[in-house]
Write a protein that holds these residues in place. Sequence first.
Motif, PDB file in Angstrom:
ATOM      1  N   ARG A 126      -5.775  -2.661   6.017  1.00  0.00           N
ATOM      2  CA  ARG A 126      -4.879  -3.062   7.102  1.00  0.00           C
ATOM      3  C   ARG A 126      -3.464  -2.539   6.882  1.00  0.00           C
ATOM      4  N   GLY A 127      -2.940  -2.742   5.673  1.00  0.00           N
ATOM      5  CA  GLY A 127      -1.587  -2.294   5.397  1.00  0.00           C
ATOM      6  C   GLY A 127      -1.419  -0.800   5.591  1.00  0.00           C
ATOM      7  N   TRP A 128      -2.390  -0.048   5.129  1.00  0.00           N
ATOM      8  CA  TRP A 128      -2.324   1.413   5.233  1.00  0.00           C
ATOM      9  C   TRP A 128      -2.401   1.868   6.680  1.00  0.00           C
ATOM     10  N   LEU A 129      -3.275   1.239   7.483  1.00  0.00           N
ATOM     11  CA  LEU A 129      -3.399   1.617   8.887  1.00  0.00           C
ATOM     12  C   LEU A 129      -2.106   1.377   9.654  1.00  0.00           C
ATOM     13  N   MET A 130      -1.340   0.363   9.282  1.00  0.00           N
ATOM     14  CA  MET A 130      -0.073   0.116   9.967  1.00  0.00           C
ATOM     15  C   MET A 130       0.840   1.330   9.899  1.00  0.00           C
ATOM     16  N   PHE A 131       0.809   2.028   8.801  1.00  0.00           N
ATOM     17  CA  PHE A 131       1.644   3.219   8.647  1.00  0.00           C
ATOM     18  C   PHE A 131       0.959   4.459   9.204  1.00  0.00           C
ATOM     19  N   GLU A 132      -0.298   4.627   8.843  1.00  0.00           N
ATOM     20  CA  GLU A 132      -1.012   5.857   9.183  1.00  0.00           C
ATOM     21  C   GLU A 132      -1.197   6.002  10.690  1.00  0.00           C
ATOM     22  N   LYS A 133      -1.592   4.928  11.360  1.00  0.00           N
ATOM     23  CA  LYS A 133      -1.908   5.014  12.787  1.00  0.00           C
ATOM     24  C   LYS A 133      -0.667   5.137  13.665  1.00  0.00           C
ATOM     25  N   PHE A 134       0.482   4.676  13.169  1.00  0.00           N
ATOM     26  CA  PHE A 134       1.688   4.698  13.989  1.00  0.00           C
ATOM     27  C   PHE A 134       2.728   5.690  13.471  1.00  0.00           C
ATOM     28  N   ASP A 135       2.285   6.561  12.567  1.00  0.00           N
ATOM     29  CA  ASP A 135       3.124   7.668  12.097  1.00  0.00           C
ATOM     30  C   ASP A 135       4.468   7.167  11.576  1.00  0.00           C
ATOM     31  N   ILE A 136       4.415   6.172  10.696  1.00  0.00           N
ATOM     32  CA  ILE A 136       5.615   5.629  10.060  1.00  0.00           C
ATOM     33  C   ILE A 136       5.676   6.186   8.638  1.00  0.00           C
ATOM     34  N   PRO A 137       6.742   6.853   8.254  1.00  0.00           N
ATOM     35  CA  PRO A 137       6.809   7.477   6.926  1.00  0.00           C
ATOM     36  C   PRO A 137       6.714   6.447   5.798  1.00  0.00           C
ATOM     37  N   TYR A 138       5.945   6.781   4.770  1.00  0.00           N
ATOM     38  CA  TYR A 138       5.780   5.866   3.643  1.00  0.00           C
ATOM     39  C   TYR A 138       5.407   6.629   2.386  1.00  0.00           C
ATOM     40  N   THR A 139       5.682   5.990   1.263  1.00  0.00           N
ATOM     41  CA  THR A 139       5.215   6.466  -0.034  1.00  0.00           C
ATOM     42  C   THR A 139       4.198   5.460  -0.549  1.00  0.00           C
ATOM     43  N   GLU A 140       3.035   5.939  -0.915  1.00  0.00           N
ATOM     44  CA  GLU A 140       1.930   5.060  -1.323  1.00  0.00           C
ATOM     45  C   GLU A 140       1.927   4.851  -2.831  1.00  0.00           C
TER      46      GLU A 140
ATOM     47  N   SER B 280      12.097   5.914   4.723  1.00  0.00           N
ATOM     48  CA  SER B 280      10.707   5.777   4.318  1.00  0.00           C
ATOM     49  C   SER B 280      10.492   4.431   3.645  1.00  0.00           C
ATOM     50  N   TYR B 281       9.285   3.925   3.796  1.00  0.00           N
ATOM     51  CA  TYR B 281       8.878   2.662   3.186  1.00  0.00           C
ATOM     52  C   TYR B 281       8.053   2.945   1.937  1.00  0.00           C
ATOM     53  N   ASP B 282       7.927   1.940   1.093  1.00  0.00           N
ATOM     54  CA  ASP B 282       6.985   1.993  -0.034  1.00  0.00           C
ATOM     55  C   ASP B 282       5.851   1.032   0.266  1.00  0.00           C
ATOM     56  N   LEU B 283       4.620   1.519   0.184  1.00  0.00           N
ATOM     57  CA  LEU B 283       3.419   0.729   0.457  1.00  0.00           C
ATOM     58  C   LEU B 283       2.609   0.595  -0.824  1.00  0.00           C
ATOM     59  N   TYR B 284       2.235  -0.637  -1.145  1.00  0.00           N
ATOM     60  CA  TYR B 284       1.480  -0.928  -2.364  1.00  0.00           C
ATOM     61  C   TYR B 284       0.105  -1.447  -1.979  1.00  0.00           C
ATOM     62  N   ILE B 285      -0.940  -0.752  -2.431  1.00  0.00           N
ATOM     63  CA  ILE B 285      -2.310  -1.097  -2.047  1.00  0.00           C
ATOM     64  C   ILE B 285      -3.207  -1.147  -3.282  1.00  0.00           C
ATOM     65  N   GLY B 286      -4.423  -1.694  -3.062  1.00  0.00           N
ATOM     66  CA  GLY B 286      -5.445  -1.719  -4.105  1.00  0.00           C
ATOM     67  C   GLY B 286      -6.586  -0.786  -3.764  1.00  0.00           C
ATOM     68  N   ASP B 287      -7.678  -0.904  -4.495  1.00  0.00           N
ATOM     69  CA  ASP B 287      -8.820   0.002  -4.376  1.00  0.00           C
ATOM     70  C   ASP B 287      -9.294   0.119  -2.934  1.00  0.00           C
ATOM     71  N   ARG B 288      -9.432   1.347  -2.450  1.00  0.00           N
ATOM     72  CA  ARG B 288      -9.778   1.579  -1.049  1.00  0.00           C
ATOM     73  C   ARG B 288     -11.205   1.155  -0.719  1.00  0.00           C
ATOM     74  N   LEU B 289     -12.097   1.233  -1.678  1.00  0.00           N
ATOM     75  CA  LEU B 289     -13.505   0.965  -1.387  1.00  0.00           C
ATOM     76  C   LEU B 289     -13.746  -0.489  -1.025  1.00  0.00           C
ATOM     77  N   PHE B 290     -12.894  -1.403  -1.504  1.00  0.00           N
ATOM     78  CA  PHE B 290     -13.158  -2.833  -1.338  1.00  0.00           C
ATOM     79  C   PHE B 290     -12.007  -3.635  -0.722  1.00  0.00           C
ATOM     80  N   SER B 291     -10.797  -3.145  -0.785  1.00  0.00           N
ATOM     81  CA  SER B 291      -9.640  -3.965  -0.423  1.00  0.00           C
ATOM     82  C   SER B 291      -9.391  -3.932   1.082  1.00  0.00           C
ATOM     83  N   SER B 292      -9.909  -4.939   1.769  1.00  0.00           N
ATOM     84  CA  SER B 292      -9.789  -4.993   3.224  1.00  0.00           C
ATOM     85  C   SER B 292      -8.339  -5.132   3.660  1.00  0.00           C
TER      86      SER B 292
END
Length: 226
Positions: free
Chosen positions: A18-32, A2-14
């Motif tokens: 992108r980073g989140w879609l890389m995992f979500e759309k291709f079913d790659i396991p991650y911890t947010e 599993s990967y670790d993904l670090y993101i900011g506020d969903r409402l504004f952080s374009s």
Amino acid sequence: MSYDLYIGDRLFSSWSLRGWLMFEKFDIPYTEHMLGLYAGTLKTDMADLAPAKTVPAMKTPAGYVLSDSISMAETLAEENPSKGLWPTDAGARALARNLVAEMHSSFGALRGCDMQLSHVWDGFEPSEAVLTDLARIEFLWGMARDKYGANGPWLFGEYSLADVFYAPVAMRITGYGLPVSDMAQAYVNAHLADPAFLKWREMALQETHDPFPYEKNLPRKPWPVN
């Protein structure tokens, strides 16, 4: 693994989208991990993630830190070859990489229309520079769709990293009511109806921001729901 993904506020952080879609759309396991992009704690939150200093960032299962969306995309594609992050056809893959690179390095005027997923600004007047960016983006989208997009609603038919990188463009077009062709609007609508994006926006709307970071002196219209 599993990967670790670090993101900011969903409402504004374009870029976080992108980073989140890389995992979500291709079913790659991650911890947010949510960092304080708008809370003012980002630098502290990322202290142990050098060389990263912005979101998104990721840590691979081997412990390597990636600090840029293109490096993240290429690493995920390299480490997950069966997931189909890039188109399988060599010509489509080359064009997809060109589209991603141009999105990453260009379109500064359009980027000035900050992404927000709350509502549509009513009466926004785009500058000539924004319209120029949109014209170039429509050319690129049309080229991909005409050559390789016959088998689905996405730029290369099936969803790829190219769609990941242009998802926030679709949201800017929507949030600012920007004028685009029927072809481009159909592609935007595919993003708006995408279950992964709907999941992201549902979580984004749970955030509260007072004051609203990118306030405009314009009326608001409801966000379109597909």
